[in-house]
Design a protein around this motif. Sequence first.
Motif, PDB file in Angstrom:
ATOM      1  N   LEU A  19       8.052   1.796   5.424  1.00 31.33           N
ATOM      2  CA  LEU A  19       9.012   0.966   4.960  1.00 31.33           C
ATOM      3  C   LEU A  19       8.711  -0.785   4.991  1.00 31.33           C
ATOM      4  N   SER A  20       7.752  -0.569   6.181  1.00 34.88           N
ATOM      5  CA  SER A  20       7.506  -2.175   6.525  1.00 34.88           C
ATOM      6  C   SER A  20       6.367  -2.474   5.190  1.00 34.88           C
ATOM      7  N   ALA A  21       5.398  -1.504   4.852  1.00 40.27           N
ATOM      8  CA  ALA A  21       4.661  -1.834   3.842  1.00 40.27           C
ATOM      9  C   ALA A  21       5.335  -2.021   2.486  1.00 40.27           C
ATOM     10  N   LEU A  22       6.164  -1.180   2.168  1.00 40.41           N
ATOM     11  CA  LEU A  22       7.068  -1.406   0.940  1.00 40.41           C
ATOM     12  C   LEU A  22       7.901  -2.574   0.890  1.00 40.41           C
ATOM     13  N   ASP A  23       8.430  -3.037   2.161  1.00 41.56           N
ATOM     14  CA  ASP A  23       8.960  -4.218   2.274  1.00 41.56           C
ATOM     15  C   ASP A  23       8.111  -5.306   1.937  1.00 41.56           C
ATOM     16  N   ALA A  24       6.927  -5.255   2.542  1.00 44.61           N
ATOM     17  CA  ALA A  24       5.760  -6.497   2.057  1.00 44.61           C
ATOM     18  C   ALA A  24       5.507  -6.587   0.549  1.00 44.61           C
ATOM     19  N   LEU A  25       5.372  -5.262   0.268  1.00 50.86           N
ATOM     20  CA  LEU A  25       4.973  -5.278  -1.220  1.00 50.86           C
ATOM     21  C   LEU A  25       6.100  -5.578  -2.383  1.00 50.86           C
TER      22      LEU A  25
END
Length: 159
Positions: A19-25
């Motif tokens: 979720l955190s990676a996708l938020d950043a992306l």
Amino acid sequence: MYQFDIAATAKPDLYRDLLSALDALTADEPDAVANMANAAALLWEYLPDLNWAGFYRVIGSELVLGPFQGKAACIRIAIGKGVCGTAAATGDTQVVDDVHAFPGHIACDAASRSELVVPVVRGGATIAVIDLDSPSPARFDGEDAAGVEAIARLLSDRI
Ligand code: SME
């Protein structure tokens, strides 16, 4: 190039990192196709034991294939049909342990044995579904459902 430090093995931790990676992306990108494409790629890379991961978008009375990873798939699915169409019609996450036992299941890849479909809801309406297929029976549980539901909430105003 993007590099993510996603090595968690416990599902809640894995989904938190995803979720955190996708938020950043996706945070600064307004293009829906780009965000769905990167989401499908991340799910595909970091969730084990999948044979398909991607999106169907609600367009009129149908679901239409969106960005995905895996084999070429059915393009249009009527709302209410199959696992994806049921998720879109009801607005409820579908966790299917055995796709062969699901009435109306649409076999896009003969290898699929279990499936998780999560609606993406915006303003009370389902705008897309996230579909994950696995070659293993009962691959998905409540932790997978909760993890992908959090991803669907994040993406609801980014796709
Ligand atoms: N099996 C799905 C169709 C989509 S594919 O799995 C990619 C269903 O029954 O809705």
